[in-house]
Design a protein around this motif. Structure first.
Motif, mmCIF file in Angstrom:
data_model
loop_
_atom_site.group_PDB
_atom_site.id
_atom_site.type_symbol
_atom_site.label_atom_id
_atom_site.label_comp_id
_atom_site.label_asym_id
_atom_site.label_seq_id
_atom_site.Cartn_x
_atom_site.Cartn_y
_atom_site.Cartn_z
ATOM 1 N N GLU A 13 0.835 -1.186 0.000
ATOM 2 C CA GLU A 13 0.000 0.000 0.000
ATOM 3 C C GLU A 13 0.872 1.238 0.000
ATOM 4 O O GLU A 13 2.027 1.200 0.441
ATOM 5 C CB GLU A 13 -0.916 0.023 1.224
ATOM 6 C CG GLU A 13 -1.967 -1.045 1.217
ATOM 7 C CD GLU A 13 -2.941 -0.905 2.361
ATOM 8 O OE1 GLU A 13 -2.665 -0.157 3.320
ATOM 9 O OE2 GLU A 13 -3.993 -1.547 2.301
ATOM 10 N N THR A 16 -1.861 7.609 -1.736
ATOM 11 C CA THR A 16 -2.265 7.852 -3.118
ATOM 12 C C THR A 16 -3.104 9.117 -3.204
ATOM 13 O O THR A 16 -3.966 9.345 -2.357
ATOM 14 C CB THR A 16 -3.104 6.653 -3.634
ATOM 15 O OG1 THR A 16 -2.370 5.443 -3.387
ATOM 16 C CG2 THR A 16 -3.400 6.774 -5.095
ATOM 17 N N MET A 55 -4.549 6.037 1.963
ATOM 18 C CA MET A 55 -3.687 4.867 1.918
ATOM 19 C C MET A 55 -4.431 3.753 1.178
ATOM 20 O O MET A 55 -5.478 3.283 1.637
ATOM 21 C CB MET A 55 -3.328 4.416 3.338
ATOM 22 C CG MET A 55 -2.378 3.259 3.377
ATOM 23 S SD MET A 55 -0.744 3.654 2.777
ATOM 24 C CE MET A 55 -0.021 4.348 4.230
ATOM 25 N N LEU A 56 -3.906 3.384 -0.006
ATOM 26 C CA LEU A 56 -4.582 2.413 -0.871
ATOM 27 C C LEU A 56 -3.582 1.398 -1.416
ATOM 28 O O LEU A 56 -2.388 1.687 -1.526
ATOM 29 C CB LEU A 56 -5.236 3.123 -2.057
ATOM 30 C CG LEU A 56 -6.330 4.126 -1.746
ATOM 31 C CD1 LEU A 56 -6.707 4.894 -2.991
ATOM 32 C CD2 LEU A 56 -7.545 3.414 -1.191
ATOM 33 N N PRO A 57 -4.068 0.210 -1.816
ATOM 34 C CA PRO A 57 -3.190 -0.754 -2.488
ATOM 35 C C PRO A 57 -2.685 -0.172 -3.808
ATOM 36 O O PRO A 57 -3.399 0.569 -4.488
ATOM 37 C CB PRO A 57 -4.097 -1.949 -2.755
ATOM 38 C CG PRO A 57 -5.237 -1.799 -1.821
ATOM 39 C CD PRO A 57 -5.403 -0.325 -1.580
#
Length: 78
Positions: A13, A16, A55-57
């Protein structure tokens, strides 16, 4: 003991850039690199959106590379 479950790999992660809907009644958001407009409007409620981070994959967006290669090709053709 034998376990048949597959081991899940941890997906990385990262922070983003995103666009979030300004409407209190809507939870719409989108990744910045997946938007086509400089300042997009919410696809769910058509309200304006503001820039933010989440916060993202990690996901690779191939259209960014296509846009870049098209811009380079256009610039060299001139």
């Amino acid at each position: 003991m034998y376990n048949r479950k597959k081991i899940q790999e941890e997906i990385p992660e990262a922070v983003t850039k995103i666009w979030s809907c300004t409407s209190d009644d809507c939870n719409g958001w989108m990744r910045d690199n997946f938007s086509f407009d400089q300042t997009p409007t919410c696809l769910l409620c058509h309200s304006p959106m503001i820039s933010g981070e989440k916060m993202l994959p990690l996901i690779v967006n191939m259209t960014d590379q296509w846009k870049l290669s098209a811009a380079v090709t256009t610039a060299t053709a001139e």
